[in-house]
Design a protein around this motif. Structure first.
Motif, mmCIF file in Angstrom:
data_model
loop_
_atom_site.group_PDB
_atom_site.id
_atom_site.type_symbol
_atom_site.label_atom_id
_atom_site.label_comp_id
_atom_site.label_asym_id
_atom_site.label_seq_id
_atom_site.Cartn_x
_atom_site.Cartn_y
_atom_site.Cartn_z
ATOM 1 N N SER A 197 -1.993 55.612 5.759
ATOM 2 C CA SER A 197 -0.589 54.388 4.693
ATOM 3 C C SER A 197 -2.562 53.340 4.903
ATOM 4 N N VAL A 198 -2.699 53.017 3.440
ATOM 5 C CA VAL A 198 -3.127 51.988 3.705
ATOM 6 C C VAL A 198 -2.099 50.673 3.189
ATOM 7 N N ALA A 199 -2.412 50.030 3.582
ATOM 8 C CA ALA A 199 -2.189 48.580 2.900
ATOM 9 C C ALA A 199 -2.234 48.190 1.855
ATOM 10 N N ARG A 200 -1.447 46.981 0.979
ATOM 11 C CA ARG A 200 -1.488 46.815 0.050
ATOM 12 C C ARG A 200 -2.000 44.995 0.037
ATOM 13 N N ILE A 201 -2.142 44.322 -1.151
ATOM 14 C CA ILE A 201 -1.671 43.658 -1.552
ATOM 15 C C ILE A 201 -0.365 42.441 -1.031
ATOM 16 N N GLY A 202 -0.305 42.986 -1.686
ATOM 17 C CA GLY A 202 1.472 42.454 -1.959
ATOM 18 C C GLY A 202 2.411 41.269 -2.906
ATOM 19 N N GLU A 203 3.115 40.751 -2.555
ATOM 20 C CA GLU A 203 3.890 40.369 -3.860
ATOM 21 C C GLU A 203 2.677 38.541 -4.207
ATOM 22 N N ILE A 204 2.461 38.483 -5.340
ATOM 23 C CA ILE A 204 2.358 38.089 -5.954
ATOM 24 C C ILE A 204 2.590 36.392 -6.628
ATOM 25 N N PRO A 205 2.714 35.638 -6.931
ATOM 26 C CA PRO A 205 3.665 33.990 -7.174
ATOM 27 C C PRO A 205 3.456 35.198 -8.914
ATOM 28 N N LYS A 206 4.926 34.368 -9.127
ATOM 29 C CA LYS A 206 4.754 34.644 -10.504
ATOM 30 C C LYS A 206 4.476 33.524 -11.259
ATOM 31 N N GLY A 207 4.867 32.216 -10.823
ATOM 32 C CA GLY A 207 4.340 30.923 -11.207
ATOM 33 C C GLY A 207 3.309 30.518 -11.262
ATOM 34 N N LEU A 208 2.749 29.629 -11.750
ATOM 35 C CA LEU A 208 1.243 28.315 -12.182
ATOM 36 C C LEU A 208 1.144 27.477 -10.393
ATOM 37 N N PRO A 209 0.175 27.649 -10.079
ATOM 38 C CA PRO A 209 -0.042 26.836 -8.833
ATOM 39 C C PRO A 209 0.513 25.777 -8.578
ATOM 40 N N GLN A 210 0.507 25.919 -7.482
ATOM 41 C CA GLN A 210 1.478 24.251 -7.015
ATOM 42 C C GLN A 210 0.556 23.350 -6.675
ATOM 43 N N PHE A 211 1.249 22.566 -7.609
ATOM 44 C CA PHE A 211 0.364 20.860 -6.454
ATOM 45 C C PHE A 211 0.735 20.205 -4.695
ATOM 46 N N HIS A 212 0.182 20.506 -4.180
ATOM 47 C CA HIS A 212 0.163 20.327 -2.497
ATOM 48 C C HIS A 212 -1.151 19.707 -2.190
ATOM 49 N N LEU A 213 -0.353 17.459 -1.761
ATOM 50 C CA LEU A 213 -1.277 17.333 -1.279
ATOM 51 C C LEU A 213 -1.073 16.862 0.379
ATOM 52 N N LEU A 311 0.271 36.454 -14.354
ATOM 53 C CA LEU A 311 1.294 36.495 -14.784
ATOM 54 C C LEU A 311 2.265 37.687 -15.667
ATOM 55 N N VAL A 312 1.649 38.324 -16.458
ATOM 56 C CA VAL A 312 1.772 39.444 -17.040
ATOM 57 C C VAL A 312 1.750 40.754 -16.199
ATOM 58 N N PHE A 313 0.547 40.847 -15.798
ATOM 59 C CA PHE A 313 0.557 42.224 -14.659
ATOM 60 C C PHE A 313 0.237 41.864 -12.789
ATOM 61 N N GLY A 314 0.768 40.737 -12.530
ATOM 62 C CA GLY A 314 1.516 40.733 -11.607
ATOM 63 C C GLY A 314 1.855 42.057 -10.280
ATOM 64 N N PRO A 315 2.990 42.289 -10.787
ATOM 65 C CA PRO A 315 3.252 43.548 -10.269
ATOM 66 C C PRO A 315 2.494 44.684 -10.112
ATOM 67 N N LEU A 316 1.751 45.153 -10.985
ATOM 68 C CA LEU A 316 0.710 46.178 -10.647
ATOM 69 C C LEU A 316 -0.479 45.663 -9.505
ATOM 70 N N ALA A 317 -0.989 44.152 -9.731
ATOM 71 C CA ALA A 317 -2.047 43.408 -8.806
ATOM 72 C C ALA A 317 -1.215 44.193 -7.322
ATOM 73 N N GLU A 318 0.209 43.510 -7.109
ATOM 74 C CA GLU A 318 0.192 43.713 -6.074
ATOM 75 C C GLU A 318 0.073 44.838 -5.349
ATOM 76 N N GLU A 319 0.125 46.305 -5.922
ATOM 77 C CA GLU A 319 0.100 47.811 -5.653
ATOM 78 C C GLU A 319 -1.967 47.840 -4.738
ATOM 79 N N ILE A 320 -2.578 46.939 -5.307
ATOM 80 C CA ILE A 320 -3.957 47.307 -5.315
ATOM 81 C C ILE A 320 -4.445 47.262 -3.297
ATOM 82 N N PRO A 321 -4.698 48.747 -2.955
ATOM 83 C CA PRO A 321 -4.862 48.649 -1.710
ATOM 84 C C PRO A 321 -6.286 47.778 -0.661
#
Length: 511
Positions: A197-213, A311-321
């Motif tokens: 069994s192969v590890a996947r990318i996993g959860e991809i954030p759905k929102g925009l990148p967050q500003f962090h100082l 934003l649209v296809f994040g769930p599909l990208a989460e399954e990339i091995p």
């Protein structure tokens, strides 16, 4: 106006398809786990947009590249991800300073053997970094490489990396249902996994990148200066090399210092939004240009397209091995390697070969900045030795309606700027370069002849090469420079060229 806008939009969307798998893969390489995929994607989005908006090279696409990824990987390993983002921010600030100080006028003088050496070293490091997936998911990695090779050979409509990403992911899903886990114990390897069994990318954030100082004290900032300088210097070199490639393809002239400021703004924002820094990416920029992109708009569209994908296809990208991304990275490393630099080791000047090999070895064994520094110092010492023997000058005259430029002295990397500036500004229909009085040729000087030939051809001009290189040890012949000019582009003497042109009615008789 509408057609121009349509062309730029389509080019941006096309190059985003090429950039997607590379952004995910380079991000994973940087952190060593699936969390890095989104960091790489954020990097392509942020640096790609703002470097295009503020940069000085038309059509150039910015994003995570091999050199930047290797530098960032080292910082993450030694300082941690949070501090790596601070280093990216600082690196961007340094690049802005470089641009304001007009350092771009000097960074372009990096000799070709140094560039080949550190690019070869980076290719080796990228491949070595994926060996854990070769032993941990062998079948998936091999299938991905096969898919990519097949795509390169027979499928032209879809980028090979994207094709491999799609087919590799589908193959893993099917194999996990049909094939049992297969493990081996091999010499020197505790556990060799043919398939499991192969590890996947996993959860991809759905929102925009967050500003962090990120918070850091003065001592930490001082500690991060070498890492930040590595990002700034190597990122600047990488970007300006791509700018030169774009100039040669378009016949235009980039603005080096403005490009550095644009790259700096992109990397500064990348550090503030938790993304990987980036640099001008040659392959993506070439794809953009060939797809019709002629302004900064197409590169900006590429970033917007990547954002929409997330934003649209994040769930599909989460399954990339992850093993599929590893296979793509291995092929990226293989194609990045400058094989021509190895083929000509025995032919080009031995000093250039030594510089290339030393730079490559130091890149793999020690550090990128150390390697580049040593390579530049070696080249400078060699240059000074050559210059102590002879100087260089270029003169011009008209001969039977031909504009003849005579090169005298060493044709080396330090002379390329003068030669390019002089000949590129000439609008004559037929231009001749006479190398009969050239005393030394290095790899950069030899490559310049081909670059000028292609550049003038794009502008509808003809460039002819006159002279032999017997006194140079046959270097140009061994490096296939004469072969590239062909029998109608290279002549032993000017008289032979004039006779040929008159015979073919390309020159006015008696002129």
């Amino acid at each position: 106006m509408f057609q121009t806008l349509k062309r730029e939009l389509l080019a941006g969307i096309t190059v985003s398809v090429v950039a997607l798998p590379l952004a995910l893969a380079f991000g994973m390489q940087a952190t060593g786990n699936s969390d890095g995929a989104i960091i790489g994607l954020y990097g392509a989005i942020i640096t790609g947009f703002f470097a295009a908006l503020f940069g000085g090279t038309k059509s150039q696409v910015t994003g995570p590249t091999g050199p930047i990824t290797i530098i960032f990987t080292g910082i993450v390993a030694t300082q941690g991800l949070e501090y790596a983002f601070i280093a990216a921010f600082m690196g961007g600030v340094f690049q802005i300073v470089f641009g304001l100080l007009k350092a771009g006028n000097y960074l372009k003088f990096i000799p070709l053997p140094v560039v080949s050496g550190f690019m070869n070293g980076i290719a080796i490091i990228i491949i070595m970094g994926q060996l854990q997936y070769v032993t941990g998911s062998f079948l998936v990695v091999v299938l991905t490489i096969i898919f990519m090779l097949v795509s390169m050979r027979w499928i032209k409509a879809i980028p090979p990396s994207l094709m491999a990403l799609i087919l590799g992911t589908v193959a893993v899903v099917l194999l996990e249902k049909a094939l049992p886990a297969v493990h081996f114990t091999l010499p020197f390897l505790n556990d060799f996994i043919f398939f499991d069994s192969v590890a996947r990318i996993g959860e991809i954030p759905k929102g925009l990148p967050q500003f962090h100082l990120p918070a850091a004290d003065v001592s930490t900032l001082i500690q991060l200066i070498p890492a930040a300088l590595s990002i700034a210097v190597l990122g600047s070199i990488d970007s300006l090399l791509t700018s030169v490639v774009m100039d040669n393809m378009t016949g235009t002239k980039h603005k080096s210092n403005k490009e550095l400021i644009g790259q700096g703004i992109g990397n500064t924002l990348a550090g503030l939004f938790g993304a990987m820094p980036g640099a001008g990416a040659t392959v993506r920029s070439v794809v953009n240009l060939r797809s019709g992109g002629q302004t900064a708009l197409s590169a900006m569209v590429h970033s917007v397209a990547l954002l929409l994908f997330m934003l649209v296809f994040g769930p599909l990208a989460e399954e990339i091995p992850l093993a599929v991304l590893a296979g793509i990275l291995i092929m990226t490393g293989i194609t990045m390697f400058d094989y021509d630099s190895l083929k000509i080791l025995k032919d080009e000047p031995k000093t250039d070969a030594a510089v290339m090999l030393v730079t490559m070895i130091l890149t793999v064994a020690i550090d990128l900045m150390v390697a580049v520094g040593v390579g530049i110092v070696m080249s400078a010492l060699i240059f000074m030795k050559r210059m102590s023997e002879e100087g260089f000058k270029i003169t011009s005259r008209f001969e039977n309606s031909l504009k003849v430029y005579t090169l005298e002295g060493p044709l080396y990397f330090g002379a390329t700027e003068l030669i390019t500036k002089t000949i590129s500004s000439d609008s004559s229909e037929d231009i001749v370069i006479d190398i009969e009085k050239v005393t030394i040729v290095d790899a950069s000087g030899a490559l310049l002849l081909l670059q000028l030939k292609d550049q003038l051809k794009e502008r509808g001009q003809n460039l002819y090469l006159v002279g032999n290189d017997l006194d140079l040890g046959g270097i140009l012949r061994k490096m296939n420079i004469f072969h590239e000019f062909g029998t109608t582009g290279h002549f032993e003497t000017l008289e032979e060229l004039i006779t040929f042109l008159k015979f073919n009615n390309k020159l006015v008789h008696g002129a």
